[in-house]
Design an enzyme around this catalytic site. Sequence first.
Site, PDB file in Angstrom:
ATOM      1  N   SER A  11       0.839  -1.198   0.000  1.00 34.50           N
ATOM      2  CA  SER A  11       0.000   0.000   0.000  1.00 34.50           C
ATOM      3  C   SER A  11       0.873   1.247   0.000  1.00 34.50           C
ATOM      4  O   SER A  11       1.959   1.255   0.596  1.00 34.50           O
ATOM      5  CB  SER A  11      -0.881   0.009   1.248  1.00 34.50           C
ATOM      6  N   TYR A  47      -2.400  -0.088   9.840  1.00 34.96           N
ATOM      7  CA  TYR A  47      -2.514  -0.686   8.510  1.00 34.96           C
ATOM      8  C   TYR A  47      -1.234  -0.436   7.711  1.00 34.96           C
ATOM      9  O   TYR A  47      -0.599  -1.365   7.196  1.00 34.96           O
ATOM     10  CB  TYR A  47      -3.728  -0.137   7.770  1.00 34.96           C
ATOM     11  N   LYS A  65       1.951  -3.145   6.544  1.00 33.90           N
ATOM     12  CA  LYS A  65       2.451  -3.339   5.180  1.00 33.90           C
ATOM     13  C   LYS A  65       3.951  -3.079   5.091  1.00 33.90           C
ATOM     14  O   LYS A  65       4.685  -3.827   4.438  1.00 33.90           O
ATOM     15  CB  LYS A  65       1.695  -2.430   4.207  1.00 33.90           C
TER      16      LYS A  65
END
Length: 171
Positions: A116, A140, A144
């Site tokens: 991402s 999040y 990643k």
Amino acid sequence: MNLLVIGGAGYIGSHMLQRLSREKHKVTVLDNLSTGFRDAISETDFIEGDVSNNVLVARILSERKIQAVMHFASFMQVSESVKRPDIYYNNNVANTIGLLNLMADNHVKNFIFSSSAAIFGEPEYTPIDEGHVKNPINPYGRSKLIVEDILKDYENAFGLKSVCLRYFNAA
């Protein structure tokens, strides 16, 4: 090429399946259908299951002689990651480590990871390039980036070649 697509029933995974089908790859899809849709998968070998099931994943890798894995099965809601970082680190990091270990055990040397642009955090300049500082601002994005860092170590230790796909807006 024998490919395993984890999370192939989701938005990005199902679009990748269309491309792989056109290119005549032999594809096995592993998806737990928690956010994906069975109808999104056609003309592929589908197994309903979870990437956290090490016995299942090991069997798929060995029996189907998988040569490359594409991993699209991460959780991806930023606000949820702030409220529940535990499930994000477990699914996005721990489950990916388990997968990478199984790949190493089965001599699978090619990995495509759905990462991402959230790994960059707030842009210091645009367009963002590979030299941009990586400073995620939520669990999040951190999950990643952690996996991206782990992939460097797995290349050094096990010869695992990887590509990280970073999206700003997958749609």
